[in-house]
Design an enzyme around this catalytic site. Structure first.
Site, PDB file in Angstrom:
ATOM      1  N   ASP A  99      -8.391  -6.816  -4.696  1.00  0.00           N
ATOM      2  CA  ASP A  99      -8.036  -5.469  -4.233  1.00  0.00           C
ATOM      3  C   ASP A  99      -8.655  -4.458  -5.190  1.00  0.00           C
ATOM      4  OD1 ASP A  99      -6.910  -3.068  -3.462  1.00  0.00           O
ATOM      5  OD2 ASP A  99      -4.848  -3.789  -3.449  1.00  0.00           O
TER       6      ASP A  99
ATOM      7  N   HIS B  46      -7.709  -5.373  -0.482  1.00  0.00           N
ATOM      8  CA  HIS B  46      -6.449  -4.665  -0.281  1.00  0.00           C
ATOM      9  C   HIS B  46      -5.693  -5.197   0.935  1.00  0.00           C
ATOM     10  CE1 HIS B  46      -3.690  -1.343  -0.688  1.00  0.00           C
ATOM     11  NE2 HIS B  46      -3.924  -0.950   0.543  1.00  0.00           N
TER      12      HIS B  46
ATOM     13  N   SER C 190       0.844  -1.199   0.000  1.00  0.00           N
ATOM     14  CA  SER C 190       0.000   0.000   0.000  1.00  0.00           C
ATOM     15  C   SER C 190       0.883   1.255   0.000  1.00  0.00           C
ATOM     16  CB  SER C 190      -0.944  -0.046   1.206  1.00  0.00           C
ATOM     17  OG  SER C 190      -1.977   0.890   1.056  1.00  0.00           O
TER      18      SER C 190
END
Lengths: 429, 429
Positions: free
Chosen positions: A358, A391, A193
């Protein structure tokens, strides 16, 4: 190259790094992308494992929005509070909670670092082979200077007087940290991320200092939808009357409500429709029939409320603003004509990992990175891992990531020792 | 059956319904799913077109979360404010705004009804062929009794004393409205999003009164993710100090901030990643470089802020709570063993339409409805319309919807006149 590995790694038997102490360093002046200069910048970091005599086994791990320097094991302060003493030695593990339900654990429970399943003896980032460094980012609220720190100029917390920082600013501070630690070159930099953005920014800004870059569940720039989610979170915080223009440190109140709403929005984007439906469905919590009142009824409501509340107990609302702004600003291409131009002739080896469910940073964005790196002639491996966890899979799928990262790291080390660099064709010289 | 039609309909030349007047009816007592009974329930509605002598051309249109009875044309009050007088006749159109930028138009600008591109002379719901009825839903804030209405028991606005209502409650009130209007049977009931839920609930509760059901961009029950988005919106409102436990009508303040955040979240779910990126990308508004401050910078931020603010000028925060709760509760299956059991032997003809980029109520959920209807032996047509506009496509894709709805309606009318009912096999008798 397409990496493979053992997906059957027994995650429950590999070891813990045990009790960890945090360190800090202070930098006199830090120049920022905005043109501003911060003075007296404190950086909190942890190191795990042992640096090799050749200093060729250093892996920098970069954390995401809500992470910190505490990547694995137990913080010494938490461990002491839970009954640990130095005589117990560093390989201590906390007593098991009375119940298996994490929601039932008190929020003060000792929790291991944010990437504990991936970092430790025998794990993916093997602390018996690699020297791991992880630092809280600039602008953070967990030991590194950020908006909740004291502004030397005023003697009061910065609040919104803290300058807006970029992902590149974070990376520059990490580079100075490595200078101080005598680390000239990284075997690898890795993160998921926002951590993946830092890893990519490292490869762009310091290509000669990075052997390998592992960018997980990330993107080279946020699209309009991701910016929109960040902006709504910021709007929730900025409009909370307790925010008080960012000067809430002096008021005794904090913008808990706005921060909790921001975190709830975030959590929806971290999960997938599929995993939410699997985990919560339409089940009611503690009741069989609708209440016909505005109370918490569905399991998913209870989960979000809990996540929102817990977050406000450990995270600073101003830092939330600064982290999301840094992500919104991030654009790996920058002023270059194309992303490929950025990496033309890059000596860095790349591993890009995305997750099928995601939808915050979808696979197509990782593929854009891979396509640009390939066009630039860089050495790049790519894996899309099938996972229902959205995610958050970069935190929840250690075995699947291990299968790709473990051999990639080993290969990078061999290549580093041989002094070999990939040629443009992607083969070792 | 797979409906087809002319996708080249020239939408700019078909007519407007012109100036519309609203009507109200009052019902003494309305019994609700919760067991509570509301008294003195006012329902605001509009009708367009002319009822046929056989009363066989009535189409009920059901609105979505933020809609109202004003489905097409211009409200008489708005038109008068814009200079219209009865001598101008009903086929008036407002003067064109000075600029083509809708964001630049003052929020007081005269706007046509929420489904104006679909409803009017020569349009999909052709007011020269059909008699259109549209009513503000129970719990609304646009003329029908809701939480902002005066509670007869206290003489003050209901606030949270208003009973929680369900989609089925809304439909029951619509049925009583039709009773009063002397309409025994609908040619069709149609709606998008929450309006589609009402259309499906109509087919379930009053199968003998419904010739055809058109359910667009909708679902038979919300999944955990959709409930989660609703809950975060509610949390934003409920936690706004100005909400004052729902009693803000007396305070002079309204929970503008919380409602705006809720609407911003909603807007993200109404658009698609693709359409947001196409519309806004990463463009900055009114500047070339980052501000390095917490101001509105990206176009998408400006859009959301505008949408949030405008919404607070016309919508009641309590009604937002009640509408989202009604959607969360909606479960077309209910206590039946399966959704197919609900519709076994149903005489209603169904048209289900989804949009390829709608991620709030994705196509797979429409397909679940279609599969259940097919298994039940009901007559059902299905179309997934390829569109980049996400959930909002039901408002933004009139031509594509026309291609399926126009022939479906015409066929339903022929079948209705012949007194024919589809057999279980799906063929006309």
């Amino acid at each position: 190259m397409s990496a493979t590995g053992d997906r059957e790694t027994p995650w429950d038997v590999v070891g813990s790094v045990g009790v960890i102490g945090a360190h800090t360093l202070t930098f006199e002046d830090v120049a920022l992308a905005s043109g501003e200069v911060l003075s007296q910048v404190v950086v909190e970091y942890e190191t795990l494992g042992t640096m090799s005599p050749e200093r060729d086994n250093v892996v920098l791990l970069c954390h995401a929005l809500s992470g910190d320097a505490h990547v694995a094991g137990w913080r010494e302060s938490d461990a002491r509070a839970a009954g640990w003493s130095p005589e117990d030695g560093p390989r201590w593990s906390p007593p098991a909670p009375a119940t298996g339900d994490p929601d039932a654990a008190p929020s003060s429970a000792v929790r291991p670092g944010w990437w504990d399943p991936m970092v430790g003896p025998g794990k993916t980032f093997d602390t018996e082979r690699y020297f791991i460094v992880c630092a809280n980012v600039l602008g953070g609220c967990s030991g590194t200077t950020g908006p909740s720190s004291i502004n030397p100029a005023s003697g009061e917390p910065f609040g919104l007087d803290f300058p807006v920082v970029t992902i590149e600013d974070m990376v520059d501070v990490q580079a100075r940290l490595l200078d101080e630690l005598g680390i000239e070159r990284l075997l690898a930099v890795a993160g998921g991320s926002m951590g993946g953005m830092q890893a990519l920014a490292w490869a762009k800004r310091y290509p000669e200092r990075v052997g390998a870059c592992i960018a997980i569940a990330t993107t080279w720039r946020l699209g309009a939808q991701a910016i929109a989610f960040n902006e709504v979170g910021r709007a929730a915080i900025l409009g909370d009357p307790a925010f008080a223009g960012g000067r809430y440190y002096e008021t005794g109140a904090t913008p808990r409500h706005g921060l909790a709403v921001a975190r709830m929005i975030g959590h929806i984007t971290y999960l997938s429709d599929e995993s939410m439906h699997e985990k919560f469905g339409r089940r009611l919590r503690g009741r069989d029939e609708f209440a016909f009142r505005f109370v918490t009824e569905f399991e998913v409501e209870s989960y979000l409320a809990y996540q929102g509340k817990r977050f406000t107990e450990r995270f600073d609302a101003n830092t939330y603003l600064y982290m999301t702004k840094a992500m919104d600003y991030f654009d790996l291409c920058g002023d270059a004509g194309s992303l490929a131009d950025v990496f033309r002739g890059s000596p860095v080896r790349f591993l890009v990992i995305s997750f099928s469910s995601d939808w915050l940073f979808p696979t197509y964005q990782s593929k854009e990175i891979v396509a640009a790196l390939s066009a630039a002639g860089a050495e790049v491996s790519f894996a899309e891992i099938r996972s229902p966890y959205g995610h958050d899979a970069f935190l929840l799928e250690p075995a699947a990531q291990h299968a790709f990262i473990e051999p990639f790291l080993a290969q990078a080390r061999v290549a580093g020792r041989a002094g070999a660099r990939p040629t443009k064709g992607g083969e070792l010289e």
